[in-house]
Design a protein around this motif. Structure first.
Motif, PDB file in Angstrom:
ATOM      1  N   ARG A 201      39.401  32.079  24.198  1.00 26.35           N
ATOM      2  CA  ARG A 201      39.725  32.668  25.490  1.00 26.35           C
ATOM      3  C   ARG A 201      39.558  31.658  26.623  1.00 26.35           C
ATOM      4  O   ARG A 201      38.667  30.823  26.604  1.00 26.35           O
ATOM      5  CB  ARG A 201      38.810  33.865  25.802  1.00 26.35           C
ATOM      6  N   TRP A 202      40.427  31.794  27.631  1.00 27.94           N
ATOM      7  CA  TRP A 202      40.244  31.053  28.866  1.00 27.94           C
ATOM      8  C   TRP A 202      39.002  31.605  29.573  1.00 27.94           C
ATOM      9  O   TRP A 202      38.746  32.815  29.531  1.00 27.94           O
ATOM     10  CB  TRP A 202      41.464  31.223  29.770  1.00 27.94           C
ATOM     11  N   PRO A 203      38.198  30.765  30.225  1.00 27.72           N
ATOM     12  CA  PRO A 203      36.996  31.260  30.924  1.00 27.72           C
ATOM     13  C   PRO A 203      37.358  32.337  31.948  1.00 27.72           C
ATOM     14  O   PRO A 203      38.319  32.177  32.713  1.00 27.72           O
ATOM     15  CB  PRO A 203      36.455  29.995  31.607  1.00 27.72           C
ATOM     16  N   HIS A 204      36.569  33.398  31.986  1.00 27.69           N
ATOM     17  CA  HIS A 204      36.966  34.542  32.794  1.00 27.69           C
ATOM     18  C   HIS A 204      35.773  35.409  33.204  1.00 27.69           C
ATOM     19  O   HIS A 204      34.681  35.292  32.656  1.00 27.69           O
ATOM     20  CB  HIS A 204      37.953  35.416  32.011  1.00 27.69           C
ATOM     21  N   VAL A 205      36.044  36.301  34.153  1.00 31.08           N
ATOM     22  CA  VAL A 205      35.085  37.311  34.602  1.00 31.08           C
ATOM     23  C   VAL A 205      35.800  38.656  34.564  1.00 31.08           C
ATOM     24  O   VAL A 205      36.939  38.782  35.029  1.00 31.08           O
ATOM     25  CB  VAL A 205      34.585  37.030  36.031  1.00 31.08           C
ATOM     26  N   GLN A 227      40.724  40.998  35.099  1.00 33.25           N
ATOM     27  CA  GLN A 227      39.891  39.828  34.839  1.00 33.25           C
ATOM     28  C   GLN A 227      40.234  38.720  35.825  1.00 33.25           C
ATOM     29  O   GLN A 227      41.373  38.614  36.283  1.00 33.25           O
ATOM     30  CB  GLN A 227      40.093  39.313  33.405  1.00 33.25           C
ATOM     31  N   VAL A 228      39.230  37.905  36.139  1.00 34.08           N
ATOM     32  CA  VAL A 228      39.397  36.741  37.002  1.00 34.08           C
ATOM     33  C   VAL A 228      39.523  35.506  36.111  1.00 34.08           C
ATOM     34  O   VAL A 228      38.684  35.283  35.234  1.00 34.08           O
ATOM     35  CB  VAL A 228      38.193  36.571  37.947  1.00 34.08           C
ATOM     36  N   ALA A 229      40.562  34.708  36.318  1.00 38.52           N
ATOM     37  CA  ALA A 229      40.743  33.460  35.573  1.00 38.52           C
ATOM     38  C   ALA A 229      40.041  32.339  36.330  1.00 38.52           C
ATOM     39  O   ALA A 229      40.386  32.039  37.475  1.00 38.52           O
ATOM     40  CB  ALA A 229      42.235  33.146  35.432  1.00 38.52           C
ATOM     41  N   LEU A 230      39.054  31.710  35.727  1.00 42.03           N
ATOM     42  CA  LEU A 230      38.300  30.683  36.424  1.00 42.03           C
ATOM     43  C   LEU A 230      39.131  29.404  36.594  1.00 42.03           C
ATOM     44  O   LEU A 230      39.903  29.037  35.700  1.00 42.03           O
ATOM     45  CB  LEU A 230      37.005  30.386  35.683  1.00 42.03           C
ATOM     46  N   PRO A 231      39.012  28.727  37.747  1.00 40.19           N
ATOM     47  CA  PRO A 231      39.844  27.557  38.053  1.00 40.19           C
ATOM     48  C   PRO A 231      39.611  26.408  37.075  1.00 40.19           C
ATOM     49  O   PRO A 231      38.473  26.086  36.726  1.00 40.19           O
ATOM     50  CB  PRO A 231      39.396  27.167  39.469  1.00 40.19           C
ATOM     51  N   ALA A 232      40.684  25.774  36.648  1.00 43.04           N
ATOM     52  CA  ALA A 232      40.621  24.735  35.623  1.00 43.04           C
ATOM     53  C   ALA A 232      39.761  23.545  36.038  1.00 43.04           C
ATOM     54  O   ALA A 232      38.941  23.058  35.251  1.00 43.04           O
ATOM     55  CB  ALA A 232      42.037  24.264  35.279  1.00 43.04           C
ATOM     56  N   ASP A 233      39.956  23.052  37.259  1.00 45.15           N
ATOM     57  CA  ASP A 233      39.201  21.880  37.700  1.00 45.15           C
ATOM     58  C   ASP A 233      37.706  22.157  37.718  1.00 45.15           C
ATOM     59  O   ASP A 233      36.898  21.321  37.307  1.00 45.15           O
ATOM     60  CB  ASP A 233      39.658  21.432  39.094  1.00 45.15           C
ATOM     61  N   ALA A 234      37.345  23.321  38.220  1.00 50.04           N
ATOM     62  CA  ALA A 234      35.931  23.686  38.275  1.00 50.04           C
ATOM     63  C   ALA A 234      35.361  23.799  36.862  1.00 50.04           C
ATOM     64  O   ALA A 234      34.227  23.364  36.598  1.00 50.04           O
ATOM     65  CB  ALA A 234      35.746  25.000  39.030  1.00 50.04           C
ATOM     66  N   GLY A 267      48.033  33.282  34.864  1.00 49.16           N
ATOM     67  CA  GLY A 267      46.910  33.646  35.734  1.00 49.16           C
ATOM     68  C   GLY A 267      47.192  33.473  37.208  1.00 49.16           C
ATOM     69  O   GLY A 267      46.263  33.396  38.019  1.00 49.16           O
ATOM     70  N   ALA A 268      48.462  33.442  37.605  1.00 52.00           N
ATOM     71  CA  ALA A 268      48.824  33.154  38.994  1.00 52.00           C
ATOM     72  C   ALA A 268      48.183  34.104  39.997  1.00 52.00           C
ATOM     73  O   ALA A 268      47.742  33.682  41.066  1.00 52.00           O
ATOM     74  CB  ALA A 268      50.342  33.187  39.149  1.00 52.00           C
ATOM     75  N   SER A 269      48.113  35.386  39.661  1.00 55.16           N
ATOM     76  CA  SER A 269      47.565  36.355  40.611  1.00 55.16           C
ATOM     77  C   SER A 269      46.099  36.668  40.347  1.00 55.16           C
ATOM     78  O   SER A 269      45.512  37.522  41.021  1.00 55.16           O
ATOM     79  CB  SER A 269      48.369  37.658  40.546  1.00 55.16           C
ATOM     80  N   GLN A 270      45.500  35.962  39.379  1.00 56.34           N
ATOM     81  CA  GLN A 270      44.112  36.246  39.028  1.00 56.34           C
ATOM     82  C   GLN A 270      43.201  35.027  39.119  1.00 56.34           C
ATOM     83  O   GLN A 270      42.033  35.094  38.758  1.00 56.34           O
ATOM     84  CB  GLN A 270      44.065  36.825  37.603  1.00 56.34           C
ATOM     85  N   THR A 271      43.755  33.917  39.601  1.00 51.73           N
ATOM     86  CA  THR A 271      42.964  32.705  39.775  1.00 51.73           C
ATOM     87  C   THR A 271      42.483  32.610  41.221  1.00 51.73           C
ATOM     88  O   THR A 271      43.298  32.588  42.141  1.00 51.73           O
ATOM     89  CB  THR A 271      43.780  31.446  39.425  1.00 51.73           C
TER      90      THR A 271
END
Length: 330
Positions: A201-205, A227-234, A267-271
């Motif tokens: 899974r992609w990191p998420h909340v 769910q919130v998709a956590l930013p890739a750079d972070a 994840g455009a609307s959830q990042t």
């Protein structure tokens, strides 16, 4: 300073006020859309119209250079496009809302902003890079106004990829779970730690939205699950720090485009937008549109079965790493 409100500065060696017209337009429209005003309406109120749209787009292009730009661009997209309903997503097999085993929402003390520690019989604190998550909830059915009074339940895994109440060694903990009531601006803010990336899974909340705090004890009252998709750079930066070693390998194997939750639109609307670093912590902000006129289609994975450790049954998404969830939809 290299970023402002989660967006990279086109002129990092100059003051925020000297970043240019396109950056100013993007800043103003972001602030207005975060309060429920559609982007085109925001530009209209600013007297910019189609010209403003063109300038803002050019400004976005000017700031996205280098490998780190793609994450910042995707993080800004949700805030600068016309607001739509947050996608319905599964609550996964570890909701803790009573639909699949434990129910933390019936426990006294669950309404809190700092969710790093357990409450009740334990006071154990989850370790990890500090993270503050703010959700700006907007009532789409009510005219795109702040959704004051709704109760938002947030939960996520710890830095080892485990979920309290479910994973065998932290089944007696209830940390990284909590509820906040939206204020007059529709905001809820949680103090937490940055979650791990576990296998598949992609990191998420996770989060659920309820009409009021009095209605959180029955999951049937839930009006939105996402769910919130956590930013890739972070994620890349956090996972390079001590304690997140397992996440490095797992993160290298996933992408937003192939994730079975965020893959529809990457994840455009959830990042969320974000700023910070591993030392001081990260601040994440996401605008969440909720439409009470639509029928929620998401839900938990109750009934899928689990093993003795509280992980999904075999066949639910592969073999999990030691002590971590294994569902591809967790």
């Amino acid at each position: 300073m290299t970023s402002y409100e989660g967006r990279p500065l086109p002129r990092p060696h100059e003051d925020v006020d000297d970043q240019g017209l396109a950056f100013d337009i993007a800043t103003m429209t972001t602030r207005m859309t975060s309060r429920g005003v559609g982007r085109r309406r925001a530009l209209g109120l600013l007297g910019l119209g189609a010209t403003g749209l063109t300038l803002a787009a050019c400004g976005a292009d000017d700031t996205t250079t280098g490998s780190s730009a793609s994450s910042s661009t995707s993080a800004t997209t949700a805030s600068t496009t016309s607001l739509t309903e947050i996608p319905d997503e599964t609550a996964g097999p570890y909701p803790g809302d009573g639909s699949n085993g434990p129910d933390v929402l019936e426990q006294s003390g669950v309404v809190r902003s700092d969710i790093r520690s357990s409450f009740g019989s334990s006071t154990t604190t989850a370790e990890g890079v500090p993270m503050t998550l703010t959700l700006d909830v907007v009532d789409l059915a009510g005219g795109n106004v702040p959704f004051e009074g709704v109760a938002v339940y947030v939960w996520h895994c710890n830095r080892d990829g485990e979920y309290s109440l479910y994973s065998s060694d932290i089944a007696d903990e209830n940390y990284l779970r909590g509820v906040q009531v939206a204020d007059a601006d529709g905001k809820v803010t949680f103090t937490s730690i940055y979650p791990a990336c576990y296998d598949g899974r992609w990191p998420h909340v996770h989060f659920e939205v309820y009409p009021s705090v009095d209605e959180i004890s029955d999951v049937a009252n839930c009006i939105a699950t996402s769910q919130v998709a956590l930013p890739a750079d972070a994620c890349t930066t956090v996972y390079a720090t001590s304690g997140y070693e397992a996440s490095v390998t797992n993160f290298a194997k996933v992408s937003l485009d192939t994730d079975n939750v965020f893959g529809d639109d990457g994840g455009a609307s959830q990042t969320p937008t974000y700023e910070g670093d591993p030392t001081t912590g990260y601040t994440l902000t996401l605008t969440v549109g909720v439409d009470t006129t639509t029928e929620p289609t998401a839900g938990t994975m109750a009934g899928m079965g689990s093993d003795s450790s509280g992980h999904p049954a075999p066949g639910a998404g592969g073999t999990p790493p030691s002590g971590a969830p294994g569902s591809a939809a967790a």
